[in-house]
Design a protein around this motif. Structure first.
Motif, PDB file in Angstrom:
ATOM      1  N   ASP A   1       1.218  -1.436   0.260  1.00 16.51           N
ATOM      2  CA  ASP A   1      -0.149   0.095  -0.180  1.00 16.51           C
ATOM      3  C   ASP A   1       1.239   1.143   0.049  1.00 16.51           C
ATOM      4  N   THR A   2       1.629   1.034  -0.950  1.00 21.59           N
ATOM      5  CA  THR A   2       2.627   2.356  -0.786  1.00 21.59           C
ATOM      6  C   THR A   2       2.418   2.494  -2.827  1.00 21.59           C
ATOM      7  N   ALA A   3       3.176   4.222  -2.451  1.00 19.64           N
ATOM      8  CA  ALA A   3       3.884   4.529  -4.208  1.00 19.64           C
ATOM      9  C   ALA A   3       4.799   5.627  -3.940  1.00 19.64           C
ATOM     10  N   VAL A   4       5.865   5.570  -5.196  1.00 21.17           N
ATOM     11  CA  VAL A   4       6.895   6.312  -5.261  1.00 21.17           C
ATOM     12  C   VAL A   4       7.135   6.765  -6.278  1.00 21.17           C
ATOM     13  N   VAL A   5       6.685   8.612  -6.415  1.00 16.38           N
ATOM     14  CA  VAL A   5       7.235   9.075  -7.452  1.00 16.38           C
ATOM     15  C   VAL A   5       8.720  10.190  -7.649  1.00 16.38           C
ATOM     16  N   VAL A   6       9.265   9.062  -8.480  1.00 16.28           N
ATOM     17  CA  VAL A   6      11.004   9.560  -8.189  1.00 16.28           C
ATOM     18  C   VAL A   6      10.884  10.883  -9.782  1.00 16.28           C
ATOM     19  N   THR A   7      11.130  12.477  -9.122  1.00 14.35           N
ATOM     20  CA  THR A   7      11.696  13.389 -10.246  1.00 14.35           C
ATOM     21  C   THR A   7      13.086  13.671 -10.540  1.00 14.35           C
ATOM     22  N   ARG A   8      12.756  13.368 -11.873  1.00 14.20           N
ATOM     23  CA  ARG A   8      14.359  14.310 -12.028  1.00 14.20           C
ATOM     24  C   ARG A   8      14.762  15.228 -13.279  1.00 14.20           C
ATOM     25  N   TYR A   9      15.114  16.431 -12.220  1.00 13.68           N
ATOM     26  CA  TYR A   9      15.699  17.382 -13.285  1.00 13.68           C
ATOM     27  C   TYR A   9      17.563  17.207 -14.051  1.00 13.68           C
ATOM     28  N   PHE A  10      17.438  17.142 -15.001  1.00 14.38           N
ATOM     29  CA  PHE A  10      17.769  16.502 -15.719  1.00 14.38           C
ATOM     30  C   PHE A  10      19.351  17.955 -15.164  1.00 14.38           C
ATOM     31  N   GLY A  11      20.791  17.731 -15.218  1.00 17.95           N
ATOM     32  CA  GLY A  11      22.047  18.164 -14.868  1.00 17.95           C
ATOM     33  C   GLY A  11      22.893  18.781 -16.029  1.00 17.95           C
ATOM     34  N   GLY A  12      22.170  17.540 -17.151  1.00 16.07           N
ATOM     35  CA  GLY A  12      23.600  18.322 -18.490  1.00 16.07           C
ATOM     36  C   GLY A  12      24.524  16.526 -18.356  1.00 16.07           C
TER      37      GLY A  12
END
Length: 206
Positions: free
Chosen positions: A93-104
């Motif tokens: 009963d667990t969700a995870v979102v990983v957001t990535r901001y690309f660093g080049g």
């Protein structure tokens, strides 16, 4: 039904930086796939300008529903490693979102797997995880002669009385681990020479 399983009670956030790419993990307890998808949509709106919003979730006591997505990252480098962390921690009963901001700088497949896994671990560190157990709520009715023996048996097993009513009879409500219930009923019946009456009021995970 499993006798116990782990869930995230209160979600949290964690962030890591790898070669100037930011990875922000947001962990949330979810009861259904609809909740998980609604949470994902919320994160996509919040981080609308991010390079990727990858996700994984496990729902159900047996992990009946499991999904993950790389959201445009190379196949198997984001969603699957994230799901593997949840499964490795035996979370439900667990969700995870990983957001990535690309660093080049490109991280390569191995670097991405490590970064997404590490981000989830960081998010879980800042979340509150609890163990849910399969229990029954048992109501015990007895006369005043039997109450001392019953309280002694409950005390031996460390079972707290949730509710008590003292009238012509004594009624106790006790939360009992499922696997202990039959043995406890037998012991109470023996101790009170069959005078105590027991009834299951509720059964579930608590």
């Amino acid at each position: 039904m499993r006798n116990e399983y782990k869930i995230v009670e209160i979600g949290g956030e964690g962030e890591i930086v790898e070669k100037k790419s930011r990875f922000i993990a947001t962990v949330r307890p979810v009861k259904s796939e609809e909740e998980a998808l609604s949470f994902l949509e919320e994160m996509r709106k919040k981080y609308w300008n991010a390079s990727h919003n990858c996700y994984a979730y496990v729902i159900g006591a047996q992990g009946e529903t499991m999904r993950c997505s790389d959201d445009g990252e190379p196949s198997q480098t984001a969603g699957k490693p994230m799901l593997d962390v949840l499964l490795g921690e035996e979370l439900h009963d667990t969700a995870v979102v990983v957001t990535r901001y690309f660093g080049g700088t490109l991280l390569g497949t191995g670097g991405l797997v490590r970064a997404y896994s590490k981000a989830v671990q960081e998010g879980l560190k800042n979340s509150s995880v609890v163990i849910k157990r399969h229990v029954i709520l048992l109501e015990i009715a007895t006369d005043y002669n039997g109450i001392g023996k019953i309280q002694y048996l409950l005390g031996q097993r460390g079972l707290p009385v949730k509710d008590a009513e003292y009238t012509e009879q004594v009624r106790l409500q006790v939360q009992v681990p499922f696997e202990m219930a039959e043995e406890l009923k037998y012991e109470i019946t023996e101790a009170t020479s069959g005078q105590a009456r027991m009834e299951k009021i509720w059964e579930g995970m608590a």
